[in-house]
Design a protein around this motif. Structure first.
Motif, PDB file in Angstrom:
ATOM      1  N   TYR A  82      -3.680  -5.737  -3.614  1.00 33.36           N
ATOM      2  CA  TYR A  82      -2.632  -6.522  -2.979  1.00 33.36           C
ATOM      3  C   TYR A  82      -2.050  -7.429  -4.058  1.00 33.36           C
ATOM      4  O   TYR A  82      -2.780  -8.022  -4.836  1.00 33.36           O
ATOM      5  CB  TYR A  82      -3.245  -7.358  -1.851  1.00 33.36           C
ATOM      6  CG  TYR A  82      -2.289  -8.377  -1.294  1.00 33.36           C
ATOM      7  CD1 TYR A  82      -1.264  -7.969  -0.444  1.00 33.36           C
ATOM      8  CD2 TYR A  82      -2.392  -9.720  -1.631  1.00 33.36           C
ATOM      9  CE1 TYR A  82      -0.359  -8.891   0.048  1.00 33.36           C
ATOM     10  CE2 TYR A  82      -1.497 -10.645  -1.135  1.00 33.36           C
ATOM     11  CZ  TYR A  82      -0.482 -10.233  -0.297  1.00 33.36           C
ATOM     12  OH  TYR A  82       0.422 -11.141   0.184  1.00 33.36           O
ATOM     13  N   ARG A 138       1.354 -10.208  -5.371  1.00 35.20           N
ATOM     14  CA  ARG A 138       2.592 -10.952  -5.132  1.00 35.20           C
ATOM     15  C   ARG A 138       3.194 -11.265  -6.490  1.00 35.20           C
ATOM     16  O   ARG A 138       2.480 -11.524  -7.453  1.00 35.20           O
ATOM     17  CB  ARG A 138       2.305 -12.301  -4.454  1.00 35.20           C
ATOM     18  CG  ARG A 138       1.651 -12.276  -3.108  1.00 35.20           C
ATOM     19  CD  ARG A 138       2.476 -11.684  -2.017  1.00 35.20           C
ATOM     20  NE  ARG A 138       3.600 -12.458  -1.546  1.00 35.20           N
ATOM     21  CZ  ARG A 138       3.724 -12.935  -0.298  1.00 35.20           C
ATOM     22  NH1 ARG A 138       2.751 -12.808   0.562  1.00 35.20           N
ATOM     23  NH2 ARG A 138       4.810 -13.557   0.083  1.00 35.20           N
ATOM     24  N   THR A 150      11.273 -12.394  -5.171  1.00 29.42           N
ATOM     25  CA  THR A 150       9.860 -12.219  -4.853  1.00 29.42           C
ATOM     26  C   THR A 150       9.574 -10.748  -4.554  1.00 29.42           C
ATOM     27  O   THR A 150      10.458  -9.989  -4.150  1.00 29.42           O
ATOM     28  CB  THR A 150       9.445 -13.047  -3.615  1.00 29.42           C
ATOM     29  OG1 THR A 150      10.363 -12.756  -2.563  1.00 29.42           O
ATOM     30  CG2 THR A 150       9.460 -14.521  -3.911  1.00 29.42           C
ATOM     31  N   LEU A 151       8.336 -10.390  -4.782  1.00 27.56           N
ATOM     32  CA  LEU A 151       7.892  -9.019  -4.515  1.00 27.56           C
ATOM     33  C   LEU A 151       6.485  -9.100  -3.927  1.00 27.56           C
ATOM     34  O   LEU A 151       5.639  -9.832  -4.442  1.00 27.56           O
ATOM     35  CB  LEU A 151       7.879  -8.208  -5.819  1.00 27.56           C
ATOM     36  CG  LEU A 151       7.457  -6.748  -5.713  1.00 27.56           C
ATOM     37  CD1 LEU A 151       8.546  -5.932  -5.019  1.00 27.56           C
ATOM     38  CD2 LEU A 151       7.195  -6.156  -7.098  1.00 27.56           C
ATOM     39  N   GLU A 152       6.285  -8.385  -2.870  1.00 25.13           N
ATOM     40  CA  GLU A 152       4.967  -8.377  -2.236  1.00 25.13           C
ATOM     41  C   GLU A 152       4.541  -6.923  -2.078  1.00 25.13           C
ATOM     42  O   GLU A 152       5.352  -6.082  -1.672  1.00 25.13           O
ATOM     43  CB  GLU A 152       5.059  -9.048  -0.868  1.00 25.13           C
ATOM     44  CG  GLU A 152       3.733  -9.146  -0.156  1.00 25.13           C
ATOM     45  CD  GLU A 152       3.838  -9.883   1.186  1.00 25.13           C
ATOM     46  OE1 GLU A 152       4.962 -10.269   1.556  1.00 25.13           O
ATOM     47  OE2 GLU A 152       2.803 -10.038   1.840  1.00 25.13           O
ATOM     48  N   GLY A 183       7.627  -4.823  -0.768  1.00 25.08           N
ATOM     49  CA  GLY A 183       8.702  -5.558  -0.109  1.00 25.08           C
ATOM     50  C   GLY A 183       9.365  -6.440  -1.155  1.00 25.08           C
ATOM     51  O   GLY A 183       8.692  -7.175  -1.857  1.00 25.08           O
ATOM     52  N   SER A 184      10.674  -6.306  -1.266  1.00 28.02           N
ATOM     53  CA  SER A 184      11.368  -7.028  -2.326  1.00 28.02           C
ATOM     54  C   SER A 184      12.478  -7.904  -1.757  1.00 28.02           C
ATOM     55  O   SER A 184      13.267  -7.460  -0.923  1.00 28.02           O
ATOM     56  CB  SER A 184      11.960  -6.029  -3.319  1.00 28.02           C
ATOM     57  OG  SER A 184      12.865  -6.680  -4.178  1.00 28.02           O
ATOM     58  N   SER A 185      12.545  -9.125  -2.245  1.00 23.18           N
ATOM     59  CA  SER A 185      13.559 -10.059  -1.734  1.00 23.18           C
ATOM     60  C   SER A 185      14.959  -9.697  -2.197  1.00 23.18           C
ATOM     61  O   SER A 185      15.937 -10.231  -1.703  1.00 23.18           O
ATOM     62  CB  SER A 185      13.242 -11.478  -2.197  1.00 23.18           C
ATOM     63  OG  SER A 185      13.485 -11.597  -3.584  1.00 23.18           O
TER      64      SER A 185
END
Lengths: 1041, 524
Positions: A532, A534, A576-578, A602-604
């Motif tokens: 995981y 971020r 941000t990237l998660e 998931g990318s902002s």
């Protein structure tokens, strides 16, 4: 409403801390890890002594000896002896770089003599693929590797330059500008400029994003190895960030044993390789007079009557000899439980033209620490770099201006404010004095960076470990433009002296949590990772500009020192990237190999509705050489077939605010107008065009390959074939002007492009005799093509191409390469007596091909011609050594591309006042050239149309073959015999070497350098005066203490 | 031991799962630099900002900041170019091989950008709730006026242009190509609508916005271009009878920064030097965008500007045809051009040398004595800043007059004369002449035909360099026949390249011909 406020909590570190495991959990593993061994060691211990030898029986110093699952460890002394407290029944792990690690059970022995076999298997190097490290022989993806030795040969600032040509499928294009960042494309170009085409760099686990400039600042001297991941299987762990390939850089770590001190220094000279042979004043005047006579215009006064004593050779005035220096000092060492490596570097390049230079200081500290089940380590580099940039006025490179400036203009002219010759009504040109341009403007970029990561790893079980990897890139930048008073171009507007000061910083942080499972079940070997992570990047930027710093000669460059109120601007953005990800490798008996990887990102930067994407790939391999039926085939030492398929993304959008908010339609509040009797500025606001559904690009790659090694691995061959398709291409399609877009064209995800090609790498090395030699060759073919490009709505009216470059010189559309040249075809010269000369033209004018046969030459006659991407690129590396001497020669080249030679355009257009090539011979009735039209200046009273018609920019007249073969690097070294050094007591090793870079180039291209970086993703075949590559000769030494 | 394993397993899962986000919307990043579009078009303030943005379009480099000055004043028979930029020079000589050439490309681009802003206002402002109805109507009328001004230029330069009339963010819109007649009809209907809702004047803070008089005068001019003399006359009568306008006492007040938006001014494009140095490269406006005009830099005399545009010497002799009632040279001559007033070979006249032809503080002859070529040239002085400073730059603060009252008077005279009311026309012309000290024309001396020629002379001397000459040449039919063109060639040799049936219009921009599938203008 809340959405419109700036987000809270922008501090990066606190934010990332949120993504670490819960703070309780952080404390727990360390405490527990410390506790476990203590519990286990409740047994009697005994001293074990012994000696570790190599396969010839010589004692090996610096070998790590440690207790398996224990804390105790030591290293052998200079003679290979060791002594260690070991619990009864313990097993010792004995390891040293370059040797096969051995495990020995102590049983009841107190003395152990161990012999280590040297690990000569070239193919069993460790390869980092995503979150796993595999042995080369088990890799089923496409991964190319360069060793430190090769990286260190080139006297260059960046890793990308150092690996140029050495890897199949990796295209690196450089310019010679000090401090430049090379263009790197892995397996062709999978974007159309709406997203970055650069690869992702991963340095010891720290991501350097394609949009970051940090790749340049990793000191090549610190590098242990470079690996390039190319196919979907190797890239899948990088998900939405992996589409354009990944370059994995591992830096040097300290080795256990006697601490080592190393020092290297090199320095030398650099020069531009080629100079054009330009006309002198007299020859220039003859042709310029012709051009004016043919146009019915009065001659330029200085061409009609040459000014006395002026005959400027602009190349001589602008070009100079450059220099390069590189120093590195390192300290490294370690024991069984820790290691360290501290190094410092200084690199300086003084450019080969007036102005540009580059200077960089680096410090690196890498260290590691083991205790029991815990491993902690860090790799950090500090960089200070300062670059004086090459200035271009009005987007024309000074390398073009040296061709434009007339020989009748002096470089210096005290009658012109500023003191530089810029031409006048007697000698008119719109070229910029390239010397003045560099002298009157000082354009300095200063960077301070921290690049590094810290990790902690806990071996929870023998088969399960947890790792936390925290990465950080801090980049503080300061860009200064110091414009002194003075003119640098004929008829320039009066510019007051001014100063622009831009400062900002970028902070990138990543937090990765991974759990790795590693276990064998009989012949079944399984490794799996779950993770995981971020990431966040923030940039802040402020710029001030002020005017009125006087007329010199002394200037005070501070915003406050100007005589006006400074104007300021600034902006900031956050990305941000998660991600969650998993990676698995499985093999059966090391014969059947399977890997799989998955990542959900998931990318902002992407449209809220399509922010999350799933990416993944799988691969299979079959090591035929491990099969029973191959046992008797001794010639074949290794043979493996492999195949992979998968999909990756590219989220690195370009555009305003670092591409962070492309899907958000914003108001421009600066459409201002003055109104009222007091002429007061009133704000106007306009809506920008709404970009829709901006999301990632998807690149799907299939790869088929094999690895073959023969003759005890002396001969090796790898081959790959791939087909890679990028869909959802983020494009800025050319829009009708009626749409009234202002600023960047809106981004749209449309289109599909393909790259396909073969990659071969073949090597032979023989080190069995005192004369050792090796040959490595690589060859890459590439075919790039846009498969479709439309908006998917109304295809009849939809824009389906992208124009780019001056006069829309390239047109990207379905069926052709990305950035394909789209030109009028030069078809010879109309000769006296020709019947079909169009109205307005005469004999001696250019004939273009009337492609559509409508009797008119206009835009409809342009066609796709040439080839932007080389059909083939290749590299050939030859090495040999005997005794203390070593020699390496590296050739590199490309074949089958064309370059738009803008320099030729400036020298031969004649409608504008420029200089000409020496021997330039335009058409005249008595010299009926078939290749060069008559000279005719624009704006004349007769045949006015002919001038710009002949001097058309977007025509094939300026297109040339860009193939070249280059001796990129040659190095001769001599290492002093050990016997001699032993007498000195202080010096352990000493090698001196002589290096030549870009020694010679074979090409038909007539510009400065066939290796051109182009002017953008869609105009990469256009040589608009990119800084040519430099020939350098350096002398250096490497010493160990 | 077992508990230890459980602990470790628990730990492992905690490590992965425990990494929960404390900021749930970390992926939801909103641009902190600019407001989102959703914010706009909510209040009357938004509406006014939208309308201000329409005016800002007039300052575009392809509009009055730079290139319209070339397209109108240099392509006509008064101005010409000896620019070393060959392609620009060719453009002013009716030679254009590249249909995307920067100058006409930017003119086209910036007009459509302004039209887009007007369309945006026309579409969005009516949706604003609770806005003052008068203000709402005014803002809409302003947008119509500016859209009409844009299409007036477009139809005069390019002819059959696409008629974008609705607000659309469609990136592949269907925009019909208009015929010249259709574009004129649109100009006329927009001005008719604007005329109704525009105020006669503004409070001081808003001076510079379009007025009823501006719409009426421009409508009259549009009728003139279509030879609808009676319709034009009706509009000009309204302007004249309104009592709002009168000629300034001093002719040069119309070209100075200190006397902008004066009693003679009907509509001006506003410029200012408050923001300097920012160069609007076409990427759209930014906070540092200049509000200044560049004409004075581009037309400036050698040593002060680029002199990319200059003046054909015949216009000097046109002024010298008659002196003032006191025997002096027409004061408009020195206000219009820099020239060598002592040169009686090129400019034969018995009139005395006037006192006021300094160029940037130094006599013209003194300045260019050593350079006979430059000395013989004639340069633009109208709109140059030499009356108050000793340099030129990219930020001239002088407003450009689009329509002023003397133009209306002369157009009214022309409209009347064309309808046979020659006698009624003459007093209007005399108003313009009296201001600069010329003797009155007498009714008895003129027929319809001779007054037509006189009006041509009056317009050339009164309005040279004010971007109306091109309209005049078109309206007078001089560009439609070879005979007409031949009559111009002696004044301006550039017209020898003029091809009847082709050169009256510029080629349509290639990009839009391709993407919108337009029919290219004849001859290209």
């Amino acid at each position: 409403m809340n959405k419109l406020l700036p987000p809270n909590g922008r501090l990066l570190i606190p934010m990332l801390a949120c993504y670490l495991p819960l703070s309780v959990a952080v404390a727990a593993p360390i405490a527990t890890a410390n506790a476990w061994p203590t519990r286990k060691v409740a047994r009697p211990t005994a001293v074990v002594t012994g000696k570790v030898t190599d396969d010839k029986g010589e004692g090996l110093p610096g070998v790590t000896v440690r207790v398996k699952n224990g804390t105790q460890g030591t290293a052998t002394d200079v003679n290979g002896n060791f002594s260690l407290d070991a619990p009864a029944g313990a097993t010792l792990i004995i390891s040293s770089v370059g040797y096969t690690t051995k495990e020995v059970a102590v049983n009841d022995q107190t003395t152990l003599n161990v012999s280590l076999a040297s690990d000569t298997q070239q193919l069993s190097e460790a390869v980092v693929v995503g979150y796993l490290t595999q042995e080369r022989q088990n890799v089923t993806g496409s991964v190319a590797t360069v060793s430190a030795t090769e990286v260190h040969r080139a006297p260059v600032a960046s890793t990308a330059e150092a690996i140029q040509g050495r890897l199949p499928g990796v295209q690196v294009v450089n310019s010679g500008a000090p401090g430049q960042t090379p263009v790197v494309n892995i397996r062709g170009l999978g974007t159309l400029g709406g997203a970055s085409s650069n690869p992702l760099y991963v340095v010891d686990g720290l991501w350097i994003e394609p949009t970051s400039s940090a790749g340049r600042d990793v000191n090549p001297a610190d590098i242990e190895s470079v690996q390039v991941l190319k196919d979907a299987a190797a890239l899948a762990p990088y998900g939405v960030s992996g589409a354009n390939g990944v370059i994995v850089i591992t830096t040097k770590k300290g080795k256990s044993g006697i601490p080592a001190i190393s020092f290297s220094a090199s320095g030398g000279i650099q020069n531009l390789v080629r100079r054009r042979d330009l006309a002198g004043a007299a020859e220039w005047a003859t042709i310029n007079n012709q051009a004016h006579d043919n146009a019915g215009l009065p001659r330029l006064p200085y061409a009609a009557n040459l000014p006395a004593g002026i005959d400027t050779d602009w190349q001589k005035e602008f070009f100079k000899q450059g220099s390069i220096q590189d120093y590195n000092l390192g300290f490294s060492g370690g024991g069984p439980n820790s290691n360290f490596n501290i190094s410092g570097g200084y690199f300086k390049q003084d450019g080969t033209v007036i102005g540009p230079k580059f200077e960089r200081f680096t410090v690196r500290v890498n260290s590691g620490f083991n205790r029991g089940r815990l491993r902690v380590g860090e790799n950090i580099q500090l960089v200070h770099a300062s670059q004086t940039n090459l200035n271009s006025n009005l987007n024309v490179s000074p390398f073009m201006d040296v061709l434009r400036m007339l020989p009748v203009i002096p470089v210096y002219d005290s009658t012109v404010p500023g003191g530089f010759g810029i031409g006048n009504d007697n000698a008119v040109t719109y070229g910029t004095n390239p010397v003045a341009e560099q002298r009157l403007l000082n354009n300095i970029s200063t960077n301070n960076r921290v690049l590094g990561n810290v990790f902690g790893e806990v071996q929870i079980f023998d088969f399960l470990r947890y790792r936390l990897n925290l990465g950080l890139e801090y980049h503080g930048f300061h860009d200064q433009l110091q414009r002194k008073y003075g003119f640098w171009r004929y008829k320039d507007a009066t510019t007051p002296s001014n100063y622009s000061d831009a400062q900002g910083n970028e902070l990138f942080g990543q937090a990765e949590n991974t759990l790795t499972f590693d276990k064998s079940f009989g012949d079944h070997n399984l490794t799996a990772v779950a993770g995981y992570s971020r990431q966040q990047r923030r940039q802040e930027y402020t710029r001030g500009i002020n005017f009125g710093y006087g007329t010199g000669p002394v200037y005070y460059w501070a915003l406050d020192a100007g005589n006006q109120t400074p104007q300021v601007s600034g902006s900031n953005y956050t990305q941000t990237l998660e991600s969650v990800f998993g990676q698995i490798t499985y093999d059966y008996d090391r014969r059947f190999l399977v890997t799989g990887a998955f990542r959900r990102d998931g990318s902002s930067r992407l449209d809220l509705a399509r922010q999350w994407g799933n990416f993944g790939a799988g691969s299979v391999g079959w090591r035929i050489s491990k099969e029973k039926f191959m046992e008797n085939v001794t010639a074949i030492s290794d043979l493996k077939l492999r195949a992979s398929y998968g999909a990756l993304g590219n989220q690195y959008l370009t555009g305003p605010y670092g591409g962070s908010y492309l899907y958000q339609s914003v108001l421009n509040q600066n459409a201002n107008y003055v109104l009222g009797t007091g002429q007061v500025i009133q704000n106007g606001a306009i809506q920008t065009l709404l970009p829709s559904n901006v999301t990632w690009e998807t690149r799907k790659t299939q790869n088929y390959g094999f690895d073959l090694a023969l003759l005890e691995n002396r001969f090796s061959l790898s081959a790959d074939y791939y087909i890679s398709r990028t869909g959802n291409l983020l494009t800025q399609t050319t829009l009708p002007l009626v749409v009234a877009n202002a600023g960047d064209l809106p981004y749209q995800n449309i289109g599909l492009a393909e790259n396909r090609g073969f990659e071969f790498k073949v090597g032979y090395a023989d080190d069995r005799n005192p004369f050792k030699y090796g040959v490595t060759a690589n060859l890459t073919t590439l075919k790039n093509k846009v498969l479709s490009l439309n908006t998917g709505t109304a295809e009849n009216t939809a824009a389906n191409y992208i124009l780019s470059g001056g006069n829309d010189i390239t047109r990207t559309e379905a069926g052709y390469e990305v950035g394909s040249f789209y030109l009028y075809q030069f078809d010879g010269i109309y000769q006296t007596g020709d019947a079909n000369i169009p109205a307005g033209l005469a004999a001696g004018d250019v004939r273009y091909k009337d492609t559509n046969g409508d009797g008119q030459i206009n835009d409809a006659d342009r066609v796709h011609v040439g080839r932007v991407f080389p059909k083939i690129q290749y590299g050939l590396n030859l090495t040999a050594s005997y005794g203390g001497f070593d020699l390496a020669a590296f050739f590199q080249g490309v074949q089958g591309n064309t370059i738009f030679n803008e320099g030729k355009y400036w020298l031969e257009r004649t409608d504008d006042n420029t200089n000409y090539e020496a021997g330039f011979s335009p058409w005249t009735p008595t010299n009926p050239s078939t290749t060069t039209p008559r000279a005719i200046i624009a704006g004349g009273t007769q045949n006015a149309a002919a001038s710009t018609y002949n001097g058309r920019y977007n025509s094939t007249r300026w297109l040339e073959d860009g193939s070249y073969l280059r001796l990129k690097n040659v190095q001769l070294g001599y290492s002093l015999p050990k016997a001699l050094l032993d007498r000195s007591k202080y010096i352990a090793s000493l090698r001196v070497f002589l290096t030549g870079q870009n020694v010679f180039t074979v090409t038909k291209y007539t510009g400065y350098d066939p290796e051109t970086v182009g002017t953008g993703t869609l105009t990469r075949g256009v040589d608009a005066g990119s800084y040519p590559n430099l020939r350098s000769f350096t002398l250096g030494l490497q010493a160990g203490f | 031991m077992k508990s230890s394993i459980l602990t470790r397993l628990g730990l492992a899962s905690t490590l992965l799962l425990g990494a929960t986000a404390c900021e749930k919307n970390a992926l939801d990043q909103v641009n902190p630099n600019q407001p989102l579009v959703e914010l706009s078009w909510q209040t009357s303030d938004d509406a006014v900002k939208g309308s201000t943005a329409c005016y800002a379009g007039l300052q575009g480099v392809g509009m009055y900041r730079r290139w319209l000055n070339f397209a109108f004043d240099i392509r006509d028979d008064i101005g010409f170019s000896q620019s070393p930029w060959g392609e620009l020079r060719n453009f002013t000589q009716f030679v254009q091989t590249n249909y995307n050439f920067e100058v006409p490309y930017n003119i086209w681009r910036d007009h459509y950008r302004t039209i887009f802003r007007c369309n945006q206002v026309l579409d969005r402002v009516p949706t604003i709730q609770g806005m003052d109805a008068t203000l709402q109507k005014r803002v809409l009328a302003e947008a119509r006026f500016l859209r009409a001004l844009c299409y007036f230029n477009m139809v005069s330069l390019y002819g059959n242009v696409p008629l974008a009339l609705t607000y659309s963010t469609d990136l592949n819109p269907t925009v019909p190509q208009g015929t010249e007649a259709q574009v004129w009809a649109q100009v006329i209907s927009d001005l008719q609508a604007a005329q109704v809702d525009l105020p006669v004047s503004y409070a001081s803070a808003n001076v510079g916005r379009a007025t009823k008089g501006a719409a009426t005068a421009l409508l009259g001019r549009a009728y003139m271009q279509n030879h609808r003399w009676a319709d034009a006359q009706a509009q000009f009568t309204q302007v004249i009878n309104s009592g709002t306008y009168k000629l300034t006492t001093v002719y040069t007040d119309n070209f100075r920064q200190t006397s902008e938006n004066n009693s003679e001014s009907i509509f001006e494009v506003q410029f200012s030097d408050v923001t300097q140095g920012g160069n609007d490269s076409g990427d759209g406006p930014s906070s540092s965008s200049s509000q200044g005009a560049q004409r004075s830099q581009f037309f400036g005399v050698p040593g002060y500007g680029y002199n990319d545009g200059e003046v054909r010497p015949w216009i000097v002799n046109e002024f010298l045809k008659e002196g003032t009632t006191t025997g002096q040279r027409d004061p408009r001559l020195a206000a219009t051009v820099f020239y060598n007033r002592f040169d009686r070979t090129q400019f034969p006249t018995a009139l005395p040398v006037d006192a006021d032809t300094l160029a940037y503080g130094v006599g013209f002859l003194t300045r260019y004595k050593s350079n006979p070529t430059n000395l013989a040239r004639v340069y633009w002085r109208k709109y140059q800043t030499d009356y108050y400073r000793t340099f030129e730059n990219f930020d001239s603060p002088i407003n450009q007059r689009i329509i002023r009252y003397s133009d209306v008077l002369l157009m009214q005279a022309e409209a009347l004369n064309e309808q046979g009311q020659t006698a009624a026309a003459i007093p209007l012309i005399n108003q313009v002449r009296e201001r600069v000290g010329l003797a009155d024309l007498t009714v008895a001396a003129f027929t319809q035909t001779t007054l037509r020629a006189q009006i041509m002379h009056e317009r050339a001397t009164e309005l040279a360099g004010e971007e109306v000459r091109w309209f005049d040449l078109q309206r007078w039919g001089l560009l439609d026949t070879q005979a007409g063109v031949n009559s111009i060639i002696p004044r301006d040799a550039d017209f020898s390249n003029f091809v009847v049936g082709k050169s009256r219009l510029l080629p349509l921009i290639q990009t839009d011909v391709d993407l919108l599938k337009l029919t290219q203008n004849p001859g290209y």
